[in-house]
Design an enzyme around this catalytic site. Structure first.
Site, PDB file in Angstrom:
ATOM      1  N   ASP A  30       0.854  -1.187   0.000  1.00  0.00           N
ATOM      2  CA  ASP A  30       0.000   0.000   0.000  1.00  0.00           C
ATOM      3  C   ASP A  30       0.885   1.231   0.000  1.00  0.00           C
ATOM      4  OD1 ASP A  30      -2.429  -1.399   0.093  1.00  0.00           O
ATOM      5  OD2 ASP A  30      -2.374  -1.539   2.272  1.00  0.00           O
TER       6      ASP A  30
ATOM      7  N   ASP B 263      -7.208  -1.161  -4.414  1.00  0.00           N
ATOM      8  CA  ASP B 263      -8.226  -0.744  -3.443  1.00  0.00           C
ATOM      9  C   ASP B 263      -9.136   0.324  -4.030  1.00  0.00           C
ATOM     10  OD1 ASP B 263      -7.103  -2.440  -1.491  1.00  0.00           O
ATOM     11  OD2 ASP B 263      -5.761  -0.842  -0.793  1.00  0.00           O
TER      12      ASP B 263
END
Length: 145
Positions: free
Chosen positions: A109, A122
């Protein structure tokens, strides 16, 4: 065809961005790229860092999700550009994060925002959910009128 194009583009951009982040940004390092803040973390859980250590289980769930979507696309009457786009974003994002979870046991991430640090997969999943909600509302509206 739209479904496959979106899913492939999402998957490729997601994997390429994660690869570049893993190579060029150290874990927990925060950099600014073209005015955009990026912070590299590795998440072995789900969105928001919940359920740490269960990445491979979530990877299997992603595979199951993709199978369900492919089944629905083949056997249901959900047709049109809106639902194809929705499913393309959902499947591309699920495959992108699922690959990371199954291969690495964690997801890369790097895009900070309120509520956590996310990645392109995401965001694609969020877009897919939004388009799915729009599809359901529009379908309901058409059936009512």
């Amino acid at each position: 065809m739209l479904f496959y194009v979106i899913a492939i583009i999402v998957f490729v951009l997601d994997q390429l961005s994660k690869y570049l982040v893993r190579i060029y940004i150290d874990i927990n390092e925060n950099i600014s790229l073209w005015g955009i803040s990026l912070t590299h973390i590795e998440n072995s859980g789900m969105a928001g860092g919940l359920f740490q250590g269960y990445a491979r289980l979530f990877g299997v769930a992603a595979v199951m999700f993709v199978i369900v979507v492919l089944y629905i696309r083949r056997n249901e009457e959900m047709k049109g550009a809106l639902i194809d786009s929705s499913f393309g974003f959902l499947v591309g994002g699920a495959i992108g994060n699922g690959i990371d979870r199954l291969l690495f046991g964690q997801v890369t991430d790097f895009i900070p925002r309120s509520g956590g640090i996310l990645n392109l997969a995401d965001h694609a999943i969020e877009i897919g959910v939004l388009l799915l909600i729009i599809y359901v509302v529009v379908s309901w509206w058409k059936d009512k009128h």
